[in-house]
Design a protein around this motif. Structure first.
Motif, PDB file in Angstrom:
ATOM      1  N   UNK A 183      79.366 -32.022  16.152  1.00 44.08           N
ATOM      2  CA  UNK A 183      78.931 -33.356  15.759  1.00 44.08           C
ATOM      3  C   UNK A 183      77.621 -33.708  16.453  1.00 44.08           C
TER       4      UNK A 183
ATOM      5  N   UNK B 147      76.030 -37.371  17.605  1.00 51.12           N
ATOM      6  CA  UNK B 147      76.220 -38.809  17.721  1.00 51.12           C
ATOM      7  C   UNK B 147      74.931 -39.444  18.222  1.00 51.12           C
TER       8      UNK B 147
ATOM      9  N   UNK C 114      73.563 -37.291  21.170  1.00 44.53           N
ATOM     10  CA  UNK C 114      74.497 -36.404  21.839  1.00 44.53           C
ATOM     11  C   UNK C 114      75.078 -35.405  20.855  1.00 44.53           C
TER      12      UNK C 114
ATOM     13  N   UNK D  36      84.370 -30.129  19.153  1.00 43.50           N
ATOM     14  CA  UNK D  36      85.798 -30.465  19.124  1.00 43.50           C
ATOM     15  C   UNK D  36      86.567 -29.273  18.605  1.00 43.50           C
TER      16      UNK D  36
ATOM     17  N   UNK E  87      91.773 -31.575  27.639  1.00 44.06           N
ATOM     18  CA  UNK E  87      90.709 -32.400  27.072  1.00 44.06           C
ATOM     19  C   UNK E  87      90.200 -31.899  25.744  1.00 44.06           C
ATOM     20  N   UNK E  88      90.774 -30.809  25.247  1.00 46.37           N
ATOM     21  CA  UNK E  88      90.272 -30.222  24.008  1.00 46.37           C
ATOM     22  C   UNK E  88      90.588 -31.084  22.801  1.00 46.37           C
TER      23      UNK E  88
ATOM     24  N   UNK F  71      89.917 -34.094  22.395  1.00 49.92           N
ATOM     25  CA  UNK F  71      88.812 -35.001  22.127  1.00 49.92           C
ATOM     26  C   UNK F  71      87.522 -34.245  21.938  1.00 49.92           C
ATOM     27  N   UNK F  72      86.448 -34.875  22.286  1.00 51.42           N
ATOM     28  CA  UNK F  72      85.124 -34.301  22.141  1.00 51.42           C
ATOM     29  C   UNK F  72      84.569 -33.872  23.497  1.00 51.42           C
TER      30      UNK F  72
ATOM     31  N   UNK G 117      80.957 -33.394  25.150  1.00 53.85           N
ATOM     32  CA  UNK G 117      79.582 -33.813  24.890  1.00 53.85           C
ATOM     33  C   UNK G 117      78.579 -33.070  25.751  1.00 53.85           C
ATOM     34  N   UNK G 118      77.359 -32.950  25.227  1.00 52.77           N
ATOM     35  CA  UNK G 118      76.222 -32.552  26.041  1.00 52.77           C
ATOM     36  C   UNK G 118      75.690 -33.756  26.806  1.00 52.77           C
ATOM     37  N   UNK G 119      74.617 -33.535  27.572  1.00 52.77           N
ATOM     38  CA  UNK G 119      74.068 -34.610  28.391  1.00 52.77           C
ATOM     39  C   UNK G 119      73.148 -35.538  27.619  1.00 52.77           C
TER      40      UNK G 119
END
Lengths: 119, 117
Positions: free
Chosen positions: A35, A37, A91, A95, A103-104, A106-107, A109-111
């Protein structure tokens, strides 16, 4: 665990020009979703575009398109005809397609990349 | 509601105090997620609810953090004995389903900015 890397902390583009934001990820899974975002100063994360890993065709949404290279684990975002309203943090996120805990669900994210649009 | 609602929008507290952050997800969304976003970073997973139960709390940093969702709708993130390092934006997201539908899109709220002095 999966990781997502965005190597460009900040990008700048002239209004109406095209810009590409980079994203790479690391995973041992074969089935997953990617994704992009957008997060404006209002803080709300807004979905820009989504790619399913099992689909070879690159996703497009109006002025936004991706270049998905599964073997290279690369997922870049191209914004065409940049507009002032595109200015925001972007971002990249990963997923898993299947539950595996840690935590898998959810998502990941990168920084983020801060996109500046020059008028 | 039409979107994910989070309250308060901003919270300033003193070190050592107790804080509650509320999330009201989109009606009908069974999956609810909490993330923490520190300055200059991407959101980091904290906890995931499927209905009333915490299906995955592996992201909670320590036992000062706790979250509940007693009726399967509204969720509250609770932070005890706050520390300056807890300062961040806490984001909530919801989706129609959870893990068995990886394609389900997460819809985010605008977050609660917590500042611990």
């Amino acid at each position: 665990a999966q990781t997502v890397t965005q190597s460009q902390p900040e990008m700048s583009v002239q209004e109406a020009e095209t810009v590409t934001l980079s994203c790479t990820y690391d995973t041992s899974e074969s089935d997953y979703y990617l994704f992009w975002y957008k997060q404006p100063p209002s803080r709300q994360m807004i979905l820009v575009i989504r790619q399913e890993a099992y689909k070879q065709q690159n996703a497009t949404e109006n002025r936004f398109s991706v270049n998905f290279q599964k073997a290279a684990k690369s997922f870049s975002l191209k914004i065409s005809d940049s507009q002032l309203g595109d200015a925001a943090m972007y971002f990249c996120a990963y997923r898993s397609a299947w539950s595996s805990g840690g935590g898998a669900d959810g998502l990941t994210f990168g920084k983020g990349t801060h996109l500046i649009i020059q008028p | 509601g039409a979107g994910v609602s989070q309250t308060p929008s901003n919270k300033v507290t003193e070190k050592g105090k107790y804080v509650e952050l509320r999330c009201d997800p989109i009606s009908g969304h069974t999956a609810l997620y909490w993330y923490r976003q520190s300055l200059g970073q991407g959101p980091e997973f904290l906890i995931y609810f499927q209905g009333t139960g915490a299906a995955d709390d592996s992201g909670l940093p320590n036992d000062r953090f706790f979250a509940v969702r007693p009726e399967g709708s509204v969720s509250t993130l609770k932070i005890q004995r706050t520390e300056r390092g807890d300062s961040a934006v806490y984001l909530c997201a919801s989706s129609l389903k959870g893990t068995t539908s990886g394609a389900n899109v997460l819809t985010f709220g605008a977050g609660s900015r917590l500042t611990v002095l």
